[in-house]
Write a protein that holds these residues in place. Sequence first.
Motif, PDB file in Angstrom:
ATOM      1  N   TRP A  44      47.720  26.637 -62.453  1.00 49.04           N
ATOM      2  CA  TRP A  44      49.214  27.042 -62.497  1.00 49.04           C
ATOM      3  C   TRP A  44      49.483  25.403 -62.682  1.00 49.04           C
ATOM      4  O   TRP A  44      50.041  24.801 -63.407  1.00 49.04           O
ATOM      5  N   TRP A 240      48.681  32.293 -56.607  1.00 49.96           N
ATOM      6  CA  TRP A 240      49.383  33.488 -56.240  1.00 49.96           C
ATOM      7  C   TRP A 240      49.237  34.299 -57.687  1.00 49.96           C
ATOM      8  O   TRP A 240      49.603  35.593 -57.533  1.00 49.96           O
ATOM      9  N   SER A 265      55.759  22.960 -52.229  1.00 50.95           N
ATOM     10  CA  SER A 265      56.467  23.557 -52.043  1.00 50.95           C
ATOM     11  C   SER A 265      56.328  25.489 -52.447  1.00 50.95           C
ATOM     12  O   SER A 265      57.593  26.684 -51.852  1.00 50.95           O
ATOM     13  N   ARG A 266      55.696  25.714 -53.323  1.00 52.25           N
ATOM     14  CA  ARG A 266      56.237  26.826 -53.754  1.00 52.25           C
ATOM     15  C   ARG A 266      55.437  28.071 -51.483  1.00 52.25           C
ATOM     16  O   ARG A 266      55.994  28.732 -51.902  1.00 52.25           O
ATOM     17  N   ASP A 267      54.369  27.035 -51.788  1.00 50.56           N
ATOM     18  CA  ASP A 267      53.948  27.519 -50.546  1.00 50.56           C
ATOM     19  C   ASP A 267      54.792  28.088 -49.437  1.00 50.56           C
ATOM     20  O   ASP A 267      54.760  28.672 -49.038  1.00 50.56           O
ATOM     21  N   GLU A 269      57.929  27.668 -49.741  1.00 46.25           N
ATOM     22  CA  GLU A 269      59.080  29.255 -49.721  1.00 46.25           C
ATOM     23  C   GLU A 269      58.908  30.409 -49.507  1.00 46.25           C
ATOM     24  O   GLU A 269      59.136  30.866 -49.127  1.00 46.25           O
ATOM     25  N   ALA A 270      56.926  30.006 -49.455  1.00 44.13           N
ATOM     26  CA  ALA A 270      56.260  31.660 -49.710  1.00 44.13           C
ATOM     27  C   ALA A 270      55.752  32.738 -47.738  1.00 44.13           C
ATOM     28  O   ALA A 270      55.917  33.008 -47.998  1.00 44.13           O
ATOM     29  N   THR A 278      56.519  19.751 -54.410  1.00 48.36           N
ATOM     30  CA  THR A 278      55.758  20.462 -55.165  1.00 48.36           C
ATOM     31  C   THR A 278      56.307  18.984 -55.775  1.00 48.36           C
ATOM     32  O   THR A 278      56.922  18.346 -56.335  1.00 48.36           O
ATOM     33  N   PRO A 346      56.754  35.389 -54.070  1.00 49.00           N
ATOM     34  CA  PRO A 346      57.682  34.491 -55.662  1.00 49.00           C
ATOM     35  C   PRO A 346      57.175  35.678 -56.681  1.00 49.00           C
ATOM     36  O   PRO A 346      57.201  36.253 -56.730  1.00 49.00           O
ATOM     37  N   ARG A 349      54.402  36.857 -58.476  1.00 48.02           N
ATOM     38  CA  ARG A 349      53.015  36.589 -57.510  1.00 48.02           C
ATOM     39  C   ARG A 349      51.857  38.374 -57.941  1.00 48.02           C
ATOM     40  O   ARG A 349      52.345  39.398 -58.371  1.00 48.02           O
TER      41      ARG A 349
END
Length: 352
Positions: A44, A240, A265-267, A269-270, A278, A346, A349
């Motif tokens: 990504w 993910w 950020s993605r991790d 938030e998850a 991010t 996500p 994912r």
Amino acid sequence: MLKFFRLQNMAFICLILAGILLASPALAQEKNYRVGYIEGGSYWLFSDSLQAVKDSLQARGWLEKIDFPGDAHYSPGWDRDELLEQEARELMQRDDLDLVLAAGTDATRAILAANNHETPIVAMAVSDPVDSGFVQSTQDSGVDNFTVRLDPERYPRMFDIFHQIVEFDRLGVIYPDTESGRQFTNLGAARRIAAERGFELLEYDRITTESVQDCLEGIRHLLDKGMDAFFIPSLLAFDWESSDVDKILSFLREQGIPTFARNGSRDVEAGALMGFSTVDFSRRGNFLSQMIIDILEGKKPRSLNMVDRGAPKISFNIQVANEIGFNPPFELLAATDELYREISLPEDRLVE
């Protein structure tokens, strides 16, 4: 009369020249540049960085001047080192490319090994170009036809800020014992900050497949050694789109382990405790697109500034803090740029 014939001849010559110009696309249009691209595999960060570059080129009126030919776009897939090296050689052997973009540590290492020292190379999304040995220093790439975007203090700051906030005693890191594996965990920065701040760094270097089970085995080993915090690296098990990352993050929360997510950020938030916000892809795209434009306009890659420092922005998850029993200081919450109050996985994912 003589003057009349001269005027006629001049008009005739002008008509001929105009015809030549109209008949020749190379003269009638601006030059189209051709840019090759290579990455070790789909990721990504690479795709988002490339899109940010194209968006910035479009905003500057340059995208229509540049062709990214499909037969010069390589992504062989992870753990296919021989094919990656072969494709890097193919790119460097071509004489129809004005520039090559290399995304990531593996692709950059391959393209530099195949370097023809003529085709300009711009690298992006590289973990640590200095520690990787890709550049001579932050001021000099050391290679005339090579440049790279770098933020020399980003990764040391991660370990420094994480320790300031959590005050752990033993930080766990996992990585494959390869050049790229050590970079994906920023092992050099981790060791340096551990020595400076006085915490113990627990290392597990027997990651082989980068699978979820492989990484969980390493994490359990570190827990047995007394790990009380964990640094989430950029291994495939934490991607993910290719792994069920929630299995690892849920396990770490069950063990009460504070985590810092390298990917941001993605991790967080998850299900990770914290990380830097991010990547600002628009900023990154602008920096890289300016490099590309400068090179296509005639500047040598080695002459360009490589340093793009960005102020760190904190991302933090309140629900994770509650689950692991961590009471965040007020100063942290006040300084946090992205504050998540719940865990949200996500939508795209992979679920195993």
